[in-house]
Motif scaffolding. Structure first.
Motif, PDB file in Angstrom:
ATOM      1  N   GLN A   1     -12.581 -15.461  -1.331  1.00 11.66           N
ATOM      2  CA  GLN A   1     -13.267 -14.172  -1.328  1.00 11.66           C
ATOM      3  C   GLN A   1     -12.685 -13.284  -2.436  1.00 11.66           C
ATOM      4  OE1 GLN A   1     -15.865 -13.289   0.802  1.00 11.66           O
ATOM      5  NE2 GLN A   1     -15.764 -15.454   1.408  1.00 11.66           N
ATOM      6  N   VAL A   2     -13.556 -12.671  -3.208  1.00 12.34           N
ATOM      7  CA  VAL A   2     -13.090 -11.733  -4.231  1.00 12.34           C
ATOM      8  C   VAL A   2     -12.771 -10.404  -3.546  1.00 12.34           C
ATOM      9  CG1 VAL A   2     -13.662 -10.493  -6.345  1.00 12.34           C
ATOM     10  CG2 VAL A   2     -14.488 -12.838  -6.004  1.00 12.34           C
ATOM     11  N   PRO A   3     -11.528  -9.940  -3.641  1.00 10.58           N
ATOM     12  CA  PRO A   3     -11.159  -8.694  -2.942  1.00 10.58           C
ATOM     13  C   PRO A   3     -11.842  -7.473  -3.544  1.00 10.58           C
ATOM     14  CG  PRO A   3      -9.376  -9.427  -4.368  1.00 10.58           C
ATOM     15  CD  PRO A   3     -10.404 -10.519  -4.382  1.00 10.58           C
ATOM     16  N   GLN A   4     -11.933  -6.421  -2.754  1.00 10.08           N
ATOM     17  CA  GLN A   4     -12.538  -5.182  -3.241  1.00 10.08           C
ATOM     18  C   GLN A   4     -11.688  -4.523  -4.320  1.00 10.08           C
ATOM     19  OE1 GLN A   4     -13.232  -2.745   0.228  1.00 10.08           O
ATOM     20  NE2 GLN A   4     -15.211  -3.720   0.648  1.00 10.08           N
ATOM     21  N   LYS A   5     -10.381  -4.746  -4.261  1.00  6.45           N
ATOM     22  CA  LYS A   5      -9.488  -4.235  -5.302  1.00  6.45           C
ATOM     23  C   LYS A   5      -8.432  -5.286  -5.593  1.00  6.45           C
ATOM     24  CE  LYS A   5      -6.451  -1.763  -2.067  1.00  6.45           C
ATOM     25  NZ  LYS A   5      -5.828  -0.467  -1.740  1.00  6.45           N
TER      26      LYS A   5
ATOM     27  N   ARG B   1     -11.736  -7.412 -16.646  1.00  4.93           N
ATOM     28  CA  ARG B   1     -12.348  -8.493 -15.885  1.00  4.93           C
ATOM     29  C   ARG B   1     -13.179  -9.365 -16.825  1.00  4.93           C
ATOM     30  NH1 ARG B   1     -14.497  -7.191  -9.960  1.00  4.93           N
ATOM     31  NH2 ARG B   1     -14.430  -9.456 -10.049  1.00  4.93           N
TER      32      ARG B   1
ATOM     33  N   THR C   1       0.850  -1.183   0.000  1.00  7.16           N
ATOM     34  CA  THR C   1       0.000   0.000   0.000  1.00  7.16           C
ATOM     35  C   THR C   1       0.893   1.243   0.000  1.00  7.16           C
ATOM     36  OG1 THR C   1      -0.065   0.189   2.402  1.00  7.16           O
ATOM     37  CG2 THR C   1      -1.737  -1.233   1.371  1.00  7.16           C
TER      38      THR C   1
END
Length: 347
Positions: A104-108, A79, A48
């Motif tokens: 889990q599909v991450p938010q980014k 995508r 980050t």
């Protein structure tokens, strides 16, 4: 041992730590290489923006020597829900095997590149290196105005010529032997698989900026070879993975210790982008899969890789390594820098 590049950076040896990303991106290793007279480079692509700032501060608390930071240039990607669904379905099998929660599909899927670069600008390391393409002259000039030397990554002559025209201060010429992600940004994967011995002299002849050789360099003989071919410095990555200061998992370390030169393969399995690493079960089982674009698989497989490292399951780790992997040995980063530097003749 000084040459134009070492004098411009204020370093003792023309020995560069290739940017190691992910779990191997340790600030202690970067600082140790710089303290030993080389140039440590932090592989920060997956960090980050806030963590990049923290990491650079940590490095500066450990050394007053120059160091660098590497980021991946932004990539065009799309995508594809169908491909993602198939990938997640297969990935779920491994999650279940390790007793992990469902995928889990991450938010980014990736960090904000402009925000990452802004932190680098604010902290102004001695060198900024970029991989996967074209940083653009405006960004390059902004970094240079802060006193930062900018190096681009090329895997073939036409990429090097393109980067030189952008105004970079140096070019990292990445031979096919190198471990981890390929820096190729023109043509196909195979277009960028030029061996180090063939690549370096051709790039040196084609550009007027210093060339940093990378790929298959693991001891003094490799350093001497690339110097003879016209390189201004030698970059090594795989040989530093076994350094005392490198924070990789025990399972990764053990796999490296057992590895032989013929056991590395090119794969897209973990990240969706071609990279070289030690072949394992995950790579074999995804060898012919129709994968989503990078960086989607990289983000989706991150929890699996983290869990596998803790569980000692090397078959689910991205065991990035170059073809000189069998030459790596357990020792300090300073000792590695010293041994490599012995191959550079005084100029």
């Amino acid at each position: 041992m000084a040459n134009t590049l070492t004098r411009s950076l204020g370093i003792e040896h023309p020995i560069v730590l290739a940017p190691l990303g992910g779990e191997s991106a340790g600030t202690a290793l970067v600082a140790a290489v710089s303290n030993a007279g080389g140039l440590g480079i932090l592989g920060a692509a997956y960090m980050t923006p806030a963590r990049i700032g923290e990491a650079m501060a940590e490095i500066r608390s450990l050394t007053d020597k120059p160091f660098g930071v590497n980021l991946f240039c932004q990539q065009d990607w799309q995508r594809d829900p169908a491909k993602e669904a198939v990938f997640i379905e297969r990935l779920s099998i491994y999650h279940a095997e390790l007793g992990m929660p469902p995928v889990q599909v991450p938010q980014k899927f990736e960090e904000d590149f402009e925000a990452q670069l802004e932190v680098v600008l604010d902290h102004a390391p001695a060198v900024f290196t970029f991989t996967f393409g074209d940083l653009g002259p405006v960004r390059i000039q902004a970094l240079q105005q802060r006193g930062v030397k900018v190096w681009g990554t090329a895997t073939q002559v036409r990429e090097a010529v393109h980067l030189a025209a952008l105004g970079v201060d140096g070019i990292v010429a990445q031979g096919a032997e190198a471990g981890a992600h390929r820096g190729t940004f023109m043509g196909s994967r195979d277009d960028g698989l030029v061996g180090t011995i063939a690549l370096i002299p051709q790039v040196v002849d084609a550009v007027k900026v210093p060339v940093i050789a990378a790929g298959g360099i693991a001891d003094a003989r490799g350093v001497a070879a690339v110097q003879a071919l016209g390189a201004s410095a030698a970059a090594a990555g795989t040989v530093f993975l076994l350094a005392d200061e490198c924070p990789i998992s025990a399972a990764y370390r053990e796999a490296l210790l057992q590895a032989q030169d013929h056991q590395t393969v090119m794969t897209r399995a973990f990240s969706g982008r071609w990279a070289r690493g030690l072949e394992n079960r995950f790579m074999r089982e995804y060898a012919n899969a129709d994968l989503p674009d990078f960086p989607i698989p990289n983000a989706l497989t991150r929890p699996l890789r983290q869990a596998a490292g803790k569980a000692g399951k090397a078959e689910f780790l991205s065991l990035w390594a170059g073809q000189a992997v069998a030459m790596a040995e357990r020792t300090s980063a300073a000792n590695i820098v010293g041994k490599l530097a012995q191959g550079w003749r005084h100029e």
